[in-house]
Design an enzyme around this catalytic site. Structure first.
Site, PDB file in Angstrom:
ATOM      1  N   GLY A  68     104.553 -75.760   5.683  1.00 48.19           N
ATOM      2  CA  GLY A  68     103.422 -75.427   5.734  1.00 48.19           C
ATOM      3  C   GLY A  68     103.104 -77.399   5.820  1.00 48.19           C
ATOM      4  O   GLY A  68     103.776 -78.076   5.391  1.00 48.19           O
TER       5      GLY A  68
ATOM      6  N   GLN B  74      96.870 -83.992   3.919  1.00 48.11           N
ATOM      7  CA  GLN B  74      98.576 -84.307   3.449  1.00 48.11           C
ATOM      8  C   GLN B  74      99.127 -85.327   4.470  1.00 48.11           C
ATOM      9  O   GLN B  74      99.772 -86.350   4.148  1.00 48.11           O
ATOM     10  CB  GLN B  74      99.023 -83.204   3.253  1.00 48.11           C
TER      11      GLN B  74
ATOM     12  N   CYS C 265     106.390 -78.717  -2.522  1.00 49.61           N
ATOM     13  CA  CYS C 265     104.963 -79.230  -1.882  1.00 49.61           C
ATOM     14  C   CYS C 265     105.699 -80.415  -1.801  1.00 49.61           C
ATOM     15  O   CYS C 265     106.187 -81.606  -1.965  1.00 49.61           O
ATOM     16  CB  CYS C 265     103.834 -79.574  -3.255  1.00 49.61           C
ATOM     17  N   LEU C 266     105.487 -80.772  -0.161  1.00 54.28           N
ATOM     18  CA  LEU C 266     106.146 -82.437   0.417  1.00 54.28           C
ATOM     19  C   LEU C 266     104.761 -83.873   0.144  1.00 54.28           C
ATOM     20  O   LEU C 266     105.431 -84.466   0.236  1.00 54.28           O
ATOM     21  CB  LEU C 266     104.960 -81.948   2.321  1.00 54.28           C
TER      22      LEU C 266
ATOM     23  N   HIS D 272      98.436 -71.981  -0.622  1.00 56.49           N
ATOM     24  CA  HIS D 272      98.848 -73.342  -1.237  1.00 56.49           C
ATOM     25  C   HIS D 272      98.446 -74.225  -0.016  1.00 56.49           C
ATOM     26  O   HIS D 272      97.747 -74.764   0.083  1.00 56.49           O
ATOM     27  CB  HIS D 272     100.316 -72.970  -1.151  1.00 56.49           C
TER      28      HIS D 272
ATOM     29  N   HIS E 105      94.955 -76.968  -0.616  1.00 55.71           N
ATOM     30  CA  HIS E 105      94.799 -78.489   0.485  1.00 55.71           C
ATOM     31  C   HIS E 105      93.969 -79.495   0.914  1.00 55.71           C
ATOM     32  O   HIS E 105      93.440 -80.141   0.769  1.00 55.71           O
ATOM     33  CB  HIS E 105      96.006 -78.764   0.869  1.00 55.71           C
TER      34      HIS E 105
HETATM   35  O1  K1U Z   1     102.362 -77.976   1.496  1.00 51.68           O
HETATM   36  C1  K1U Z   1     103.102 -78.443   1.121  1.00 51.68           C
HETATM   37  O2  K1U Z   1     103.602 -79.788   0.919  1.00 51.68           O
HETATM   38  C2  K1U Z   1     103.999 -77.865   2.237  1.00 51.68           C
HETATM   39  C3  K1U Z   1     104.605 -76.870   1.330  1.00 51.68           C
HETATM   40  C4  K1U Z   1     104.761 -75.189   1.368  1.00 51.68           C
HETATM   41  C5  K1U Z   1     105.256 -74.739   1.237  1.00 51.68           C
HETATM   42  C6  K1U Z   1     106.273 -74.407  -0.168  1.00 51.68           C
HETATM   43  C7  K1U Z   1     106.204 -73.257  -1.199  1.00 51.68           C
HETATM   44  C8  K1U Z   1     105.323 -72.489  -1.850  1.00 51.68           C
HETATM   45  C9  K1U Z   1     104.505 -72.767  -0.940  1.00 51.68           C
HETATM   46  C10 K1U Z   1     103.796 -73.219  -0.494  1.00 51.68           C
HETATM   47  C11 K1U Z   1     106.562 -76.628   1.822  1.00 51.68           C
HETATM   48  O3  K1U Z   1     107.056 -76.438   3.120  1.00 51.68           O
HETATM   49  S1  K1U Z   1     107.666 -77.407   0.527  1.00 51.68           S
HETATM   50  C12 K1U Z   1     109.470 -77.247   0.881  1.00 51.68           C
HETATM   51  C13 K1U Z   1     109.306 -75.945   1.737  1.00 51.68           C
HETATM   52  O4  K1U Z   1     109.277 -75.212   0.783  1.00 51.68           O
HETATM   53  C14 K1U Z   1     110.762 -75.768   2.241  1.00 51.68           C
HETATM   54  C15 K1U Z   1     111.569 -76.245   2.856  1.00 51.68           C
HETATM   55  C16 K1U Z   1     112.933 -76.182   3.434  1.00 51.68           C
HETATM   56  C17 K1U Z   1     112.942 -74.690   3.985  1.00 51.68           C
HETATM   57  C18 K1U Z   1     112.319 -74.224   3.081  1.00 51.68           C
HETATM   58  C19 K1U Z   1     111.096 -74.465   2.348  1.00 51.68           C
HETATM   59 ZN    ZN Z   2     101.440 -79.435  -0.737  1.00 57.80          ZN
END
Ligand code: K1U
Ligand code: ZN
Length: 172
Positions: free
Chosen positions: A45, A50, A94-95, A136, A140
């Site tokens: 996501g 962001q 979270c990225l 989530h 944001h």
């Molecule tokens: O919003 C963001 O920062 C993105 C975030 C979204 C999210 C992750 C986990 C739970 C709720 C929302 C991410 O994408 S973090 C990276 C991640 O979870 C992931 C990356 C690669 C493969 C699978 C998952």
């Molecule tokens: Zn996030």
């Protein structure tokens, strides 16, 4: 075009974003850039703040397993219409807070309304990871991060780690 992802703490990540009133080609291009940025990260996501844009726009695709058919969703002005009493715990990341994970409890099922990339009104019920992710991302848009659900001490610890990370990055 890939965009730069802001790292917490950043004042832009604490702002309430403005509703999208006019769906322009510029906003469609922004959504495409966000999908490219999300897939590249990689993430499931991404919300416009962001990347420093304070509009109510999120993208997501939780088809993360190898061999899954991608399902990119672009949501302008997403809104939770209803949420289940039943909750679910997921270890979120979270990225904008790289390499930090914590369990967050949220409603298990949510019904969400939004406007899609073509300006059509959409409505769907989400469960599992999709539900966690869409909540989530909507957080944001309201200036809320997953660490805001944690106890203050844990939140401060993560924030200090991120400040250090940003100082190190700035030195490079
Ligand atoms: O919003 C963001 O920062 C993105 C975030 C979204 C999210 C992750 C986990 C739970 C709720 C929302 C991410 O994408 S973090 C990276 C991640 O979870 C992931 C990356 C690669 C493969 C699978 C998952
Ligand atoms: Zn996030």
């Amino acid at each position: 075009m890939k965009r730069n992802i802001l790292i917490h703490p950043d004042p832009r990540l604490k702002k309430v974003c403005a509703p999208v009133t006019d769906l322009t080609d510029e906003l469609r291009k922004l959504a495409d850039d966000m999908l490219e940025t999300m897939y590249d990260a990689p993430g499931i996501g991404l919300a416009a703040p962001q990347i420093g844009v304070l509009d109510r726009l999120i993208v997501l695709d939780c088809m993360k397993e190898e061999g899954d058919t991608p399902r990119p969703l672009v949501m302008f002005n997403p809104e939770v219409l209803s949420a289940s009493d039943e909750t679910n715990v997921y270890e979120e990341g979270c990225l904008s807070i790289p390499d930090q994970y914590a369990e967050v409890t949220r409603p298990k099922v949510v019904e969400v309304a939004w406007m899609d990339r073509d300006g059509n009104a959409q409505r769907e019920t989400f469960d599992g990871l999709w539900s966690t992710c869409v909540q989530h991302e909507i957080d944001h848009l309201n200036g809320k991060l997953f660490i805001d659900y944690l106890k203050p001490l844990r939140r401060q610890l993560i924030t200090r780690k991120m400040q250090k990370l940003k100082r190190e990055k700035a030195r490079l």
